[in-house]
Design an enzyme around this catalytic site. Structure first.
Site, PDB file in Angstrom:
ATOM      1  CD  GLU A 114      34.795  64.458  35.058  1.00  0.00           C
ATOM      2  OE1 GLU A 114      35.526  63.784  35.812  1.00  0.00           O
ATOM      3  OE2 GLU A 114      33.888  65.194  35.457  1.00  0.00           O
ATOM      4  CG  ASP A 116      32.387  67.066  33.389  1.00  0.00           C
ATOM      5  OD1 ASP A 116      32.381  65.837  33.303  1.00  0.00           O
ATOM      6  OD2 ASP A 116      33.061  67.699  34.213  1.00  0.00           O
ATOM      7  CD  GLU A 118      29.371  69.087  36.393  1.00  0.00           C
ATOM      8  OE1 GLU A 118      29.606  68.246  37.283  1.00  0.00           O
ATOM      9  OE2 GLU A 118      29.835  70.239  36.393  1.00  0.00           O
ATOM     10  CD  GLN A 131      30.126  74.230  35.466  1.00  0.00           C
ATOM     11  OE1 GLN A 131      29.869  75.310  35.989  1.00  0.00           O
ATOM     12  NE2 GLN A 131      30.631  73.215  36.144  1.00  0.00           N
ATOM     13  CB  THR A 132      30.741  72.424  28.564  1.00  0.00           C
ATOM     14  OG1 THR A 132      31.245  73.751  28.305  1.00  0.00           O
ATOM     15  CG2 THR A 132      29.391  72.257  27.881  1.00  0.00           C
ATOM     16  CG  ASN A 133      35.118  71.763  33.626  1.00  0.00           C
ATOM     17  OD1 ASN A 133      36.113  72.175  33.040  1.00  0.00           O
ATOM     18  ND2 ASN A 133      34.949  71.901  34.930  1.00  0.00           N
ATOM     19  NE  ARG A 142      46.436  72.836  34.461  1.00  0.00           N
ATOM     20  CZ  ARG A 142      47.017  71.827  35.110  1.00  0.00           C
ATOM     21  NH1 ARG A 142      47.472  72.001  36.334  1.00  0.00           N
ATOM     22  NH2 ARG A 142      47.139  70.636  34.538  1.00  0.00           N
ATOM     23  CD  GLU A 145      35.155  75.465  36.119  1.00  0.00           C
ATOM     24  OE1 GLU A 145      36.008  76.241  35.633  1.00  0.00           O
ATOM     25  OE2 GLU A 145      35.129  75.136  37.319  1.00  0.00           O
ATOM     26  CD1 TRP A 209      28.880  71.197  44.364  1.00  0.00           C
ATOM     27  CD2 TRP A 209      28.612  72.357  42.479  1.00  0.00           C
ATOM     28  NE1 TRP A 209      28.727  70.298  43.339  1.00  0.00           N
ATOM     29  CE2 TRP A 209      28.568  70.980  42.171  1.00  0.00           C
ATOM     30  CE3 TRP A 209      28.467  73.290  41.453  1.00  0.00           C
ATOM     31  CZ2 TRP A 209      28.377  70.510  40.876  1.00  0.00           C
ATOM     32  CZ3 TRP A 209      28.277  72.826  40.149  1.00  0.00           C
ATOM     33  CH2 TRP A 209      28.246  71.447  39.866  1.00  0.00           C
ATOM     34  N   GLY A 213      25.972  78.890  44.620  1.00  0.00           N
ATOM     35  CA  GLY A 213      27.059  78.545  45.515  1.00  0.00           C
ATOM     36  C   GLY A 213      26.642  77.768  46.747  1.00  0.00           C
ATOM     37  NE  ARG A 292      37.879  79.191  39.358  1.00  0.00           N
ATOM     38  CZ  ARG A 292      37.248  78.214  38.721  1.00  0.00           C
ATOM     39  NH1 ARG A 292      36.155  78.476  37.997  1.00  0.00           N
ATOM     40  NH2 ARG A 292      37.678  76.976  38.804  1.00  0.00           N
TER      41      ARG A 292
END
Length: 341
Positions: A114, A116, A118, A131-133, A142, A145, A209, A213, A292
């Site tokens: 994927e 993204d 977003e 947001q890119t992912n 994993r 982002e 989210w 959050g 993270r």
């Protein structure tokens, strides 16, 4: 609160001017666009999909009953995917997510790829964030982002968002400016997307989210929320995913041509424009999120001067460093923190 919003407005305006200058210095991306019926089909929320008379602009609605979305009619093995998008224009869009992305989750459920874009809605007065992912081979644990503040108001007019995916690299573009590049390396292994993907566009309720959050949820009193898409571009080799897994090389020539094209060549001008955009607009990066991810990702090129701008959580220490001009004797406003965004 008012002081922080004035600071935000002033800095976003300055960033927008810089972005315009950066885009002007780059060669415009010119690709053939298609009508909706030529490349796409409705995915869900059929009554909430509105198509223009010439079939080249599609509006997706989110209301109390459902969101909506469409999908490309074919899957592609690498390519350039682009759309000009205008985001919902109402003051309150908390919890609303508009997505423009490639995926093969419907075919490879447990090992999907994927890419993204977003767009994360927000409360009144706060700038939109994008947001890119990057996910490869089901690597959802994993997430890669990165998050940016858009240096313009994305609700007043269309802006172009593009994804370039080749066997060598992935590049995300905003208005012809590259904003992120992920180069393939042997250490990434299957985390680099490699299987055929479809192109999706959706609007949906992500109250749990998307904004602070989940603190701020979708409020349907402000709906329906409308995202419009035009200048739809699908440039790539159409494939059958099963045949591709069987080892077909039918797309080799198309992939070579894409790699050699101006789209894929990362010139010095593109590199400089990308660096400026990231310096001015990036507010989160997984590469600096040691909370993270204690072990760094293999593709992360950690620059020490850049790393110092981010906290251990990966968020920018101060999203807005500049102070607005004040009258003699007045107290300058506090810069807005990344946490306020």
């Amino acid at each position: 609160m008012a002081g922080r919003l004035l600071v935000a407005t002033a800095v976003v305006a300055a960033a927008a001017a810089a972005a315009v200058g950066a885009a002007a210095a780059l060669q415009a991306i010119n690709v053939t666009t298609v009508a909706f019926e030529e490349g796409y089909t409705p995915l869900f929320g059929f009554d909430n999909i509105l198509r223009s008379a010439d079939d080249r602009t599609v509006s997706l609605l989110l209301d109390r009953s459902t969101g909506s979305g469409f999908i490309s009619s074919s899957m592609y093995q690498h390519g350039f995917f682009s759309a000009s998008i205008k985001l919902p224009s109402l003051d309150y869009t908390a919890g609303v997510v508009v997505a423009f992305y490639t995926s093969n989750g419907d075919v490879f459920e447990k090992r999907h790829d994927e890419l993204d874009f977003e767009f994360l809605g927000n409360i009144r007065g706060k700038p939109w964030r994008v947001q890119t992912n990057v996910y490869g081979n089901g690597s959802v644990s994993r997430g890669r982002e990165e998050r940016y503040l858009l240096p313009f108001d994305p609700t007043t007019e269309f802006h172009r968002y593009s994804i370039l995916w080749t066997r060598a690299a992935i590049v995300f573009f905003v208005d012809d400016v590259p904003v992120r590049e992920v180069r393939r390396s042997p250490a990434m292994s299957g985390d680099f997307p490699s299987k055929p993907m479809s192109l999706y566009a959706t609007v949906w309720d992500a109250s749990t989210w998307a904004t602070s959050g989940g603190r701020y949820r979708v409020n349907y009193r402000y709906g329906p929320f409308v995202a419009s898409f035009t200048d739809l571009a699908l440039l790539g080799c159409r494939v059958d995913p099963i045949q591709m897994l069987a080892g077909s090389d039918a797309c080799a020539a198309a992939e070579d041509a894409l790699l050699a094209s101006d789209l894929a060549v990362m010139t010095l001008e593109k590199q400089q424009a990308m660096r400026r955009f990231r310096e001015q607009n990036m507010v989160y990066s997984y590469c600096y999120d040691t909370v993270r991810y204690p072990a760094p990702f293999p593709e992360c090129d950690v620059v020490e001067s850049e790393r110092r701008r981010f906290k251990g959580s990966g968020h920018l220490r101060l999203a807005f460093r500049r102070r607005r001009r004040t009258r003699p004797g007045s107290r300058p406003a506090r810069p807005t923190r990344a946490a306020d965004m």
